[in-house]
Design a protein around this motif. Structure first.
Motif, short mmCIF file in Angstrom:
data_model
loop_
_atom_site.label_atom_id
_atom_site.label_comp_id
_atom_site.label_asym_id
_atom_site.label_seq_id
_atom_site.Cartn_x
_atom_site.Cartn_y
_atom_site.Cartn_z
N GLN A 113 0.82 -1.21 0.00
CA GLN A 113 0.00 0.00 0.00
C GLN A 113 0.85 1.26 0.00
O GLN A 113 0.32 2.36 -0.12
N GLY A 114 2.17 1.11 0.16
CA GLY A 114 3.06 2.27 0.21
C GLY A 114 3.04 2.97 1.55
O GLY A 114 3.36 4.17 1.62
N LEU A 115 2.68 2.25 2.62
CA LEU A 115 2.62 2.83 3.95
C LEU A 115 3.83 2.41 4.77
O LEU A 115 4.21 1.24 4.77
N LYS A 145 0.94 -0.54 18.18
CA LYS A 145 -0.32 0.21 18.15
C LYS A 145 -0.10 1.67 18.52
O LYS A 145 -0.67 2.58 17.89
N ILE A 146 0.73 1.93 19.53
CA ILE A 146 1.03 3.30 19.92
C ILE A 146 1.75 4.04 18.78
O ILE A 146 1.47 5.21 18.50
N GLU A 147 2.68 3.33 18.12
CA GLU A 147 3.38 3.94 16.99
C GLU A 147 2.41 4.30 15.86
O GLU A 147 2.54 5.36 15.24
N HIS A 148 1.44 3.43 15.60
CA HIS A 148 0.44 3.73 14.57
C HIS A 148 -0.37 4.96 14.94
O HIS A 148 -0.64 5.82 14.08
N GLU A 149 -0.78 5.06 16.21
CA GLU A 149 -1.57 6.21 16.64
C GLU A 149 -0.77 7.50 16.53
O GLU A 149 -1.31 8.53 16.11
N LYS A 154 0.30 12.56 13.55
CA LYS A 154 1.23 13.37 12.78
C LYS A 154 0.66 13.69 11.41
O LYS A 154 0.75 14.83 10.93
N GLN A 155 0.05 12.70 10.76
CA GLN A 155 -0.54 12.93 9.44
C GLN A 155 -1.71 13.90 9.53
O GLN A 155 -1.88 14.76 8.68
N GLU A 156 -2.54 13.76 10.58
CA GLU A 156 -3.67 14.68 10.75
C GLU A 156 -3.18 16.10 10.99
O GLU A 156 -3.77 17.06 10.50
N ARG A 157 -2.10 16.25 11.74
CA ARG A 157 -1.55 17.59 12.02
C ARG A 157 -1.03 18.23 10.74
O ARG A 157 -1.26 19.41 10.48
N HIS A 158 -0.32 17.42 9.91
CA HIS A 158 0.18 17.96 8.64
C HIS A 158 -0.97 18.36 7.72
O HIS A 158 -0.91 19.39 7.04
N ALA A 159 -2.02 17.54 7.70
CA ALA A 159 -3.18 17.86 6.85
C ALA A 159 -3.86 19.14 7.32
O ALA A 159 -4.28 19.96 6.51
#
Length: 202
Positions: A113-115, A145-149, A154-159
């Motif tokens: 998926q490129g993730l 799980k903590i790393e995923h959260e 981080k992605q939400e903050r950049h968006a």
């Protein structure tokens, strides 16, 4: 002694769906994918807390009018596995959408998926001989799980930063332009002096 007698397929079911919906989902998928291809399927549903899943036992031979035929070797093709996984993701997402849930699954790995995410590991049932291993895997999954959260935050903050309007610094803001006429500053007039005549002798 080493003959393959059946094929087993194991699938995980979404926690967001109820057990009756799980059973309906399993039956529909098995009918569409395996029974329609000529297999006989035995489905076992485990409503395990936190890990609902299903075990599907499949025959390896085509069914004729009177008896089983020879083994169908085409069912052993690796492309079949990819097709089954894709069809499973498709039907699960359809049921999630039908339930009004904003969550989806993907049969592809994070890498495909490129993730840049670390996958979680399967946790076996805790027994006497594997208690330490199960505890270690469970701890690794909690860290993952903590790393995923954190990555999602981080992605939400950049968006959010991209959507926020850019504000220019106050030092670069131009002064407002007025419509008042500009006046030129004049110097004060000098006092007039009486001319002085100096007589010249001839």
């Amino acid at each position: 002694c080493d003959a393959q007698l059946a094929r087993e397929v194991e699938v995980s079911l979404p926690l967001a769906l109820s057990p009756p919906v799980h059973c309906q989902l399993l039956r529909e998928w098995v009918r569409e994918v395996f029974v329609a291809a000529g297999m006989i399927a035995d489905v076992c549903y485990h409503a395990k807390k936190g890990n609902p899943h299903g075990h599907i036992l499949l025959t390896l031979r085509d069914i004729g009018p009177e008896k089983f035929g020879p083994k169908n070797r085409s069912w052993n093709n690796q492309s079949q596995v990819e097709s089954w996984r894709a069809s499973w993701a498709k039907i699960v997402n359809r049921y999630l959408d039908k339930a009004g849930l904003d969550v989806r699954i993907d049969h592809r790995s994070y890498k495909r998926q490129g993730l840049d995410l670390k996958p979680m590991k399967h946790v076996s049932r805790r027994m006497t001989f594997n208690s330490e291993h199960v505890a270690e895997v469970s701890l690794d999954n909690q860290i993952t799980k903590i790393e995923h959260e954190l990555q999602e935050q981080k992605q939400e903050r950049h968006a959010a930063e991209k959507l926020a309007p850019a504000q220019a610094p106050s030092s670069t803001v131009a002064p407002p332009v007025t419509s008042l006429p500009r006046t030129r500053r004049r110097r004060p007039a000098r006092p007039q002096q009486t001319p002085t005549f100096i007589p010249v002798s001839t």
